[in-house]
Design a protein around this motif. Structure first.
Motif, PDB file in Angstrom:
ATOM      1  N   LYS A 701      -1.025 -13.307 -62.080  1.00  0.00           N
ATOM      2  CA  LYS A 701      -0.638 -14.705 -62.024  1.00  0.00           C
ATOM      3  C   LYS A 701       0.503 -14.956 -63.005  1.00  0.00           C
ATOM      4  O   LYS A 701       0.489 -14.457 -64.128  1.00  0.00           O
ATOM      5  CB  LYS A 701      -1.833 -15.608 -62.371  1.00  0.00           C
ATOM      6  N   ALA A 702       1.505 -15.699 -62.549  1.00  0.00           N
ATOM      7  CA  ALA A 702       2.633 -16.068 -63.414  1.00  0.00           C
ATOM      8  C   ALA A 702       3.010 -17.512 -63.098  1.00  0.00           C
ATOM      9  O   ALA A 702       2.514 -18.111 -62.144  1.00  0.00           O
ATOM     10  CB  ALA A 702       3.813 -15.126 -63.182  1.00  0.00           C
ATOM     11  N   THR A 703       3.896 -18.062 -63.918  1.00  0.00           N
ATOM     12  CA  THR A 703       4.291 -19.464 -63.753  1.00  0.00           C
ATOM     13  C   THR A 703       5.803 -19.575 -63.747  1.00  0.00           C
ATOM     14  O   THR A 703       6.485 -19.021 -64.616  1.00  0.00           O
ATOM     15  CB  THR A 703       3.724 -20.324 -64.898  1.00  0.00           C
ATOM     16  N   LEU A 704       6.353 -20.266 -62.734  1.00  0.00           N
ATOM     17  CA  LEU A 704       7.782 -20.506 -62.677  1.00  0.00           C
ATOM     18  C   LEU A 704       8.182 -21.537 -63.731  1.00  0.00           C
ATOM     19  O   LEU A 704       7.347 -22.260 -64.267  1.00  0.00           O
ATOM     20  CB  LEU A 704       8.181 -21.002 -61.285  1.00  0.00           C
ATOM     21  N   ILE A 705       9.466 -21.606 -63.967  1.00  0.00           N
ATOM     22  CA  ILE A 705       9.962 -22.503 -65.003  1.00  0.00           C
ATOM     23  C   ILE A 705       9.685 -23.965 -64.669  1.00  0.00           C
ATOM     24  O   ILE A 705       9.602 -24.818 -65.556  1.00  0.00           O
ATOM     25  CB  ILE A 705      11.486 -22.273 -65.212  1.00  0.00           C
ATOM     26  N   ASP A 706       9.503 -24.258 -63.344  1.00  0.00           N
ATOM     27  CA  ASP A 706       9.206 -25.644 -62.966  1.00  0.00           C
ATOM     28  C   ASP A 706       7.714 -25.948 -63.021  1.00  0.00           C
ATOM     29  O   ASP A 706       7.279 -27.015 -62.606  1.00  0.00           O
ATOM     30  CB  ASP A 706       9.755 -25.935 -61.568  1.00  0.00           C
ATOM     31  N   GLY A 707       6.927 -24.994 -63.514  1.00  0.00           N
ATOM     32  CA  GLY A 707       5.497 -25.218 -63.674  1.00  0.00           C
ATOM     33  C   GLY A 707       4.641 -24.761 -62.512  1.00  0.00           C
ATOM     34  O   GLY A 707       3.411 -24.812 -62.588  1.00  0.00           O
ATOM     35  N   GLN A 708       5.257 -24.289 -61.417  1.00  0.00           N
ATOM     36  CA  GLN A 708       4.479 -23.843 -60.266  1.00  0.00           C
ATOM     37  C   GLN A 708       3.884 -22.462 -60.527  1.00  0.00           C
ATOM     38  O   GLN A 708       4.606 -21.540 -60.927  1.00  0.00           O
ATOM     39  CB  GLN A 708       5.359 -23.765 -59.014  1.00  0.00           C
ATOM     40  N   PRO A 709       2.577 -22.295 -60.280  1.00  0.00           N
ATOM     41  CA  PRO A 709       1.987 -20.954 -60.418  1.00  0.00           C
ATOM     42  C   PRO A 709       2.303 -20.110 -59.190  1.00  0.00           C
ATOM     43  O   PRO A 709       2.389 -20.615 -58.074  1.00  0.00           O
ATOM     44  CB  PRO A 709       0.488 -21.247 -60.516  1.00  0.00           C
ATOM     45  N   VAL A 710       2.512 -18.828 -59.399  1.00  0.00           N
ATOM     46  CA  VAL A 710       2.728 -17.888 -58.297  1.00  0.00           C
ATOM     47  C   VAL A 710       1.897 -16.643 -58.564  1.00  0.00           C
ATOM     48  O   VAL A 710       1.434 -16.402 -59.679  1.00  0.00           O
ATOM     49  CB  VAL A 710       4.221 -17.491 -58.160  1.00  0.00           C
ATOM     50  N   ALA A 711       1.695 -15.856 -57.505  1.00  0.00           N
ATOM     51  CA  ALA A 711       1.004 -14.579 -57.612  1.00  0.00           C
ATOM     52  C   ALA A 711       2.027 -13.480 -57.393  1.00  0.00           C
ATOM     53  O   ALA A 711       2.835 -13.539 -56.467  1.00  0.00           O
ATOM     54  CB  ALA A 711      -0.112 -14.476 -56.585  1.00  0.00           C
ATOM     55  N   ILE A 712       2.014 -12.487 -58.273  1.00  0.00           N
ATOM     56  CA  ILE A 712       2.976 -11.380 -58.192  1.00  0.00           C
ATOM     57  C   ILE A 712       2.213 -10.098 -57.899  1.00  0.00           C
ATOM     58  O   ILE A 712       1.297  -9.722 -58.639  1.00  0.00           O
ATOM     59  CB  ILE A 712       3.771 -11.234 -59.502  1.00  0.00           C
ATOM     60  N   LYS A 713       2.574  -9.432 -56.812  1.00  0.00           N
ATOM     61  CA  LYS A 713       1.968  -8.144 -56.473  1.00  0.00           C
ATOM     62  C   LYS A 713       2.906  -7.037 -56.919  1.00  0.00           C
ATOM     63  O   LYS A 713       4.057  -6.963 -56.500  1.00  0.00           O
ATOM     64  CB  LYS A 713       1.705  -8.024 -54.974  1.00  0.00           C
ATOM     65  N   LEU A 756       8.219  -5.649 -56.720  1.00  0.00           N
ATOM     66  CA  LEU A 756       7.315  -6.791 -56.865  1.00  0.00           C
ATOM     67  C   LEU A 756       7.462  -7.704 -55.656  1.00  0.00           C
ATOM     68  O   LEU A 756       8.552  -7.866 -55.124  1.00  0.00           O
ATOM     69  CB  LEU A 756       7.649  -7.592 -58.131  1.00  0.00           C
ATOM     70  N   LEU A 757       6.358  -8.281 -55.238  1.00  0.00           N
ATOM     71  CA  LEU A 757       6.363  -9.302 -54.191  1.00  0.00           C
ATOM     72  C   LEU A 757       5.800 -10.579 -54.790  1.00  0.00           C
ATOM     73  O   LEU A 757       4.773 -10.555 -55.474  1.00  0.00           O
ATOM     74  CB  LEU A 757       5.515  -8.860 -53.000  1.00  0.00           C
ATOM     75  N   ILE A 758       6.452 -11.708 -54.527  1.00  0.00           N
ATOM     76  CA  ILE A 758       6.061 -12.987 -55.117  1.00  0.00           C
ATOM     77  C   ILE A 758       5.481 -13.882 -54.024  1.00  0.00           C
ATOM     78  O   ILE A 758       6.119 -14.116 -53.003  1.00  0.00           O
ATOM     79  CB  ILE A 758       7.273 -13.667 -55.784  1.00  0.00           C
ATOM     80  N   TYR A 759       4.251 -14.357 -54.239  1.00  0.00           N
ATOM     81  CA  TYR A 759       3.546 -15.173 -53.257  1.00  0.00           C
ATOM     82  C   TYR A 759       3.142 -16.511 -53.874  1.00  0.00           C
ATOM     83  O   TYR A 759       3.116 -16.671 -55.099  1.00  0.00           O
ATOM     84  CB  TYR A 759       2.259 -14.477 -52.795  1.00  0.00           C
ATOM     85  N   ASP A 760       2.797 -17.450 -53.001  1.00  0.00           N
ATOM     86  CA  ASP A 760       2.132 -18.663 -53.471  1.00  0.00           C
ATOM     87  C   ASP A 760       0.819 -18.278 -54.148  1.00  0.00           C
ATOM     88  O   ASP A 760       0.123 -17.354 -53.710  1.00  0.00           O
ATOM     89  CB  ASP A 760       1.819 -19.594 -52.284  1.00  0.00           C
ATOM     90  N   TYR A 761       0.488 -18.994 -55.197  1.00  0.00           N
ATOM     91  CA  TYR A 761      -0.806 -18.772 -55.859  1.00  0.00           C
ATOM     92  C   TYR A 761      -1.863 -19.641 -55.180  1.00  0.00           C
ATOM     93  O   TYR A 761      -1.687 -20.846 -55.014  1.00  0.00           O
ATOM     94  CB  TYR A 761      -0.709 -19.126 -57.342  1.00  0.00           C
ATOM     95  N   ILE A 762      -2.952 -19.020 -54.744  1.00  0.00           N
ATOM     96  CA  ILE A 762      -4.043 -19.728 -54.064  1.00  0.00           C
ATOM     97  C   ILE A 762      -5.221 -19.800 -55.034  1.00  0.00           C
ATOM     98  O   ILE A 762      -5.739 -18.781 -55.477  1.00  0.00           O
ATOM     99  CB  ILE A 762      -4.451 -19.013 -52.762  1.00  0.00           C
ATOM    100  N   SER A 763      -5.645 -21.008 -55.323  1.00  0.00           N
ATOM    101  CA  SER A 763      -6.558 -21.230 -56.449  1.00  0.00           C
ATOM    102  C   SER A 763      -8.027 -21.022 -56.118  1.00  0.00           C
ATOM    103  O   SER A 763      -8.848 -20.874 -57.020  1.00  0.00           O
ATOM    104  CB  SER A 763      -6.372 -22.660 -56.974  1.00  0.00           C
ATOM    105  N   GLY A 764      -8.407 -21.004 -54.854  1.00  0.00           N
ATOM    106  CA  GLY A 764      -9.829 -21.041 -54.512  1.00  0.00           C
ATOM    107  C   GLY A 764     -10.545 -19.714 -54.509  1.00  0.00           C
ATOM    108  O   GLY A 764     -11.731 -19.663 -54.197  1.00  0.00           O
ATOM    109  N   GLY A 765      -9.865 -18.621 -54.834  1.00  0.00           N
ATOM    110  CA  GLY A 765     -10.507 -17.315 -54.827  1.00  0.00           C
ATOM    111  C   GLY A 765     -10.592 -16.730 -53.429  1.00  0.00           C
ATOM    112  O   GLY A 765     -10.215 -17.356 -52.440  1.00  0.00           O
ATOM    113  N   ASN A 766     -11.084 -15.474 -53.335  1.00  0.00           N
ATOM    114  CA  ASN A 766     -11.113 -14.821 -52.032  1.00  0.00           C
ATOM    115  C   ASN A 766     -12.439 -15.041 -51.311  1.00  0.00           C
ATOM    116  O   ASN A 766     -13.451 -15.407 -51.908  1.00  0.00           O
ATOM    117  CB  ASN A 766     -10.785 -13.327 -52.146  1.00  0.00           C
TER     118      ASN A 766
END
Length: 969
Positions: A701-713, A756-766
């Motif tokens: 999990k990482a965070t963009l400079i605008d505050g949006q969380p993303v998932a990095i594979k 690296l692949l950058i995806y939307d971060y999904i908060s609810g788990g798998n």
């Protein structure tokens, strides 16, 4: 040419004063128009390098054709060149253009309606790109001489323009594979010149409008994969030239209109996966031109009309998944060109028809009916039959030895019948046979040694019979074998070591027999072994050590009292050999000294047993090992620190440390947003931020400079990743696959040693955690489960429409957002790894046992999107039951699909539904969904439905009322 000069020429080109210039220099308009077009796009492989603005004519350029008299460009064919960007206005200068083909590229942006204003344009092909937006209302009003429009496989949405009928010259219109919604405009039937209409795989709703009889030139119409309802128009049969009608996967209901019988020249009729009802009328035999008749998965009832036998041209007949009763008509023997029949999943009774081995059939399926009597005997050599599925009936008698006459047989499934006798020795003569399934057939006798002759055999399923004798060593000659099931029989003797010759073997089930002896140590060397179940036998001795047996579940070895070793928590008895006596006074240290020798009282005898020597050596080895591991751990920690440093941030870029490859790369975000991350106190992919690991790599999990969380594979198979060009092309294609039920890919990063692949971060788990790690109070409700299943189905249908196979579908790759909506991730990543064959994929990527389609282990079988359908079927059963695909109990192994299938056969499906639902689910929805899941995991890929059909079936299954979930009735 400078940008400013290019823009200057561009402004001249599109000045109204020059649009109809008659000056001889106007011949350069084509050159300048194409140069402007080239300037607006990206050409990653320099395919357009021959386009030079200094040339006086474009006629010698690649991909260009000109009129030899006027030297004006008439054809521009740029299909499949990996071009991208938006279409500017440069092409509008090609006033003599007749054919424009930009298909199979990466163009994006909205459609330009002005293209249809080119007065000579006859053919426009923009298919298989990434065009978005809606079709402008003015699009079809610009028609002049256009005859062919293909916008298939883009991401066009919105309703179809009402004025679609404004193109009087249009002969072919293909808008398939988009997201068009709304109802079908009645104005479309005003296209009197139209021959071919394809609106398949969209989201169209409502009734098919009346007036289709005006389409007197129509040859082909496909509306498959939409959400159309209502009845089939009564005047459909007035389109007398119609040769192909495909309405697969909608919700059309009612009986078949009588006018259909007028379509005597129609060769293809598919009404598959709808809600048609009533009896199939006898006049269907008057449609003499039919080559394919597919009425499967509807609600037809009654008997199959004998008039079908009048269809002399018929090649494919599919009537599966209905409510047909009575016997199979013998009259079908008159269909002398028939190649494939599918009568499965009905309620047919009586005997099998005598014609099944007399016609030139290639594929035969009568599974899941109530057929009885003996199996017909193939009286003569018949090389045509490739697939024979008679499973789940009530057939009796012996399996005829003449089965060997079916020399072309590749798939033979006679499981779950009431046969008697033994396995025919003649099966060994079937040289092309890949799958042999006699599960639960009531067979006795021994396994014939002749089975070794089936040299192509990949799956041998003889479980749940009454077989006796030993497992023959000759099975070791079936070198292609990947799946062996001999469970629940009365087999005795040892497990043959010859099984170690089967290097392709992935699954072995020998449980619930009377096998004795030890487990051959050679089996630990099998490279692709995933499952080895020998529970409930009489085995003894030590369990082999090795890659597989070091991690085998204890339940696969349970109920073998004589087995010993750490896995069964039982120590093996020590073997104490005779001591070795060392005599210091003897030249031979193995000679024991005489008791009368006086020196024996001055020199102490040294007695060391072999076990003592081994213990000393082991202690030394352990000491050396401890030192080695300590040193390695220190190095690993240093390496880990360096690898973490690889991902530090610098001015919006991911830069590598000096210890890594110096070819650093820039983060690319598909939406053009700021790629800078918040560095904070950690690296972007610091272990503290790790979300999980899978077959392709770790996710952070990482965070963009605008505050949006993303998932990095972070991919961990970088040594197998394609070149940068191939990698970026595949990733960009995946980045265009936008769907509400897909985890959106935001961007990527590439260097030769780091991807690296950058995806939307999904908060609810798998989904796996929600199904298997949640309490009863927080368990998913029936509505939530149904919505998840439907969401997964829609995402897969979207992927398949765009030619993408998921390859790695499992519950841990399905995420839930904050509102509980399913988001499928890890899709299409196998295309990034060209060096991985299917066996590596099956062990590396599809590591979760139970989701992998059987053909994945067969080298000769093509991997298609039907593999995803199989994984989806397993996932459906997992969601409904709350059980894993394969569960290892203390003394048993439970395979979920077998458990559910048995429950369905015994009429107790409700017992399989997750007990945490406490009975709060509608049984009228549960049973059809279970059946759908079982259909999706058919052993024969062609018997599995398409995902578009699955979506439509699920939408039909869902009860219309929005009331609270009811109790089981």
């Amino acid at each position: 040419m400078s940008t400013s000069l290019l823009l200057f020429f561009s402004s001249l080109l599109f000045s109204p004063l020059l649009t109809h210039s008659t000056n001889p220099s106007a011949i350069n308009d084509d050159v300048l128009g194409l140069i402007v077009f080239k300037a607006d796009i990206v050409d990653p492989y320099s395919k357009l390098s021959s386009w030079n603005e200094d040339d006086p004519s474009a006629c010698n350029w690649d991909f260009i054709q000109c009129d030899p008299r006027s030297n004006r460009v008439t054809r521009l064919a740029l299909s499949g060149l990996s071009l991208s960007g938006k279409l500017g206005r440069g092409l509008l200068q090609l006033e003599s253009l007749q054919n424009l083909d930009l298909s199979k590229n990466n163009f994006s942006g909205p459609l330009n309606p002005d293209l249809l204003r080119l007065k000579d344009l006859e053919s426009l092909d923009l298919s298989q790109n990434g065009f978005t937006g809606s079709i402008p209302d003015s699009y079809f009003e610009q028609c002049r001489s256009i005859r062919y429009i293909n916008l298939a496989s883009n991401m066009i949405f919105g309703e179809m323009p009402k004025n679609v009928g404004s193109c009087p010259t249009l002969a072919e219109l293909d808008l398939s594979g988009n997201r068009l919604s709304g109802s079908l405009p009645s104005g479309i039937w005003a296209l009197n010149a139209l021959r071919n209409l394809d609106l398949s795989d969209n989201e169209l709703i409502g009734d098919i409008p009346a007036g289709i009889s005006r389409m007197f030139n129509l040859r082909s119409i496909s509306l498959r994969g939409n959400k159309l309802t209502g009845k089939l128009p009564e005047d459909i049969g007035e389109c007398l030239l119609l040769k192909s009608l495909d309405l697969t996967g909608n919700s059309i209901s009612g009986e078949l209109p009588v006018s259909l019988k007028k379509l005597s020249t129609c060769t293809f009729l598919s009404l598959r996966s709808n809600s048609f009802s009533g009896e199939v009328p006898t006049w269907v035999g008057e449609m003499k031109g039919l080559e394919t008749l597919d009425l499967s998965w509807n609600k037809f009832s009654g008997e199959i009309p004998s008039s079908i036998g009048n269809l002399n041209s018929l090649k494919v007949l599919k009537l599966s998944g209905n409510g047909f009763t009575g016997s199979v008509p013998e009259s079908i023997s008159g269909c002398t060109n028939l190649q494939e029949v599918d009568f499965s999943w009905n309620s047919l009774t009586g005997n099998l028809p005598s014609w099944i081995f007399k016609l030139g059939l290639q594929r035969i399926s009568f599974s899941d009916n109530v057929l009885s009597g003996a199996m017909p005997v193939p009286e003569s050599v018949n090389p045509s039959v490739q697939v024979l599925d008679l499973s789940s009936n009530s057939l009796s008698g012996w399996i005829p030895a003449e089965i060997s006459n079916l020399q072309g047989l590749q798939f033979l499934n006679l499981s779950w019948n009431s046969f008697s006798g033994s396995v025919p020795m003649s099966c060994g003569q079937l040289k092309l046979l890949e799958v042999l399934d006699f599960t639960g057939c009531g067979l006795n006798g021994t396994i014939p040694a002749e089975i070794k002759g089936a040299i192509s055999l990949k799956e041998l399923r003889l479980g749940q019979n009454s077989l006796t004798g030993e497992i023959l060593t000759q099975i070791g000659n079936c070198s292609s074998l990947t799946f062996l099931d001999l469970s629940q029989n009365n087999l005795t003797g040892p497990i043959p070591a010859a099984l170690s010759n089967l290097t392709n073997l992935s699954t072995v089930n020998l449980s619930q027999n009377k096998l004795s002896g030890s487990i051959p140590k050679q089996l630990s060397n099998l490279p692709r072994l995933l499952s080895f179940n020998v529970s409930h036998n009489l085995l003894s001795g030590d369990i082999p050590s090795g890659t597989f047996f070091d991690s085998i579940p204890s339940s696969s070895l349970s109920d073998n009292p004589g087995l010993c070793g750490a896995l069964v928590k039982k120590s093996c008895p020590a073997v104490l050999p005779k001591p070795i006596v060392l005599n210091p006074n003897s030249s031979n240290p193995l000679v024991e000294p005489s008791p009368n020798n006086p020196t024996s009282f001055h020199h102490k005898r040294i007695i060391l047993s072999i076990s003592t020597l081994i213990a000393i050596a082991a202690a030394a080895t352990i000491a050396i090992g401890v030192i080695t591991v300590t040193v390695l751990n220190l190095r690993v920690r240093e390496s880990g620190a360096r690898s973490t440093a690889v991902l530090e941030l610098s001015d919006g870029y991911l830069s590598q440390s000096p210890t890594t490859d110096m070819n650093s790369g820039k983060v690319v975000m598909f939406d053009g947003s700021d790629p800078e991350f918040i560095a904070g106190n950690h690296a972007v992919a610091n272990k503290d931020c790790e979300l999980g690991r899978g077959g392709f790599g770790s996710v952070y999990k990482a965070t963009l400079i605008d505050g949006q969380p993303v998932a990095i594979k972070k991919l961990t198979v970088s040594s197998l990743v394609k070149s940068q060009e191939d990698f970026e092309r595949e990733v960009k294609l995946l980045g265009k696959l936008k769907h509400r039920n897909l985890v959106a890919m935001r961007g990527y990063y590439w260097t030769p040693s780091l991807q690296l692949l950058i995806y939307d971060y999904i908060s609810g788990g798998n989904l796996y955690k929600h199904l298997h790690e949640s309490s009863e109070t927080s368990a998913l409700s029936w509505k939530e489960r149904f919505d998840i299943i439907l969401g997964i189905a829609r995402s897969l249908a979207h992927l398949h429409r765009h030619g993408v196979i998921h390859y790695n579908l499992k519950s841990s790759n399905v995420l839930l957002d904050s509102s509980g909506e399913a988001k499928v991730g890890d899709y299409g990543l196998a295309k990034l790894l060209p060096m991985l064959d299917r066996y590596v994929l099956s062990s590396k990527i599809q590591s979760a046992l139970g989701y992998m389609a059987p053909e994945f282990a067969c080298r000769a079988v093509k991997i298609t999107d039907k593999c995803d359908v199989y994984g989806f079927g397993i996932l459906v059963l997992e969601i409904l039951t709350g059980k894993r695909p394969v569960e290892y109990l203390e003394d048993d192994v439970v395979v979920l699909c077998d458990l559910v299938r048995t429950a369905l056969d015994e009429g107790r499906v409700e017992e399989c539904i997750d007990e945490r639902l406490c009975g709060k689910f509608p049984i009228e929805e549960a049973v059809p969904v279970v059946k759908l899941g079982l259909v999706c995991i058919s052993q024969v890929p062609s018997n599995r439905p398409d995902m578009g059909e699955v979506v439509n079936i699920l939408e039909l299954i869902r009860c219309p009322q929005d009331s609270p979930e009811g109790e089981i009735s």
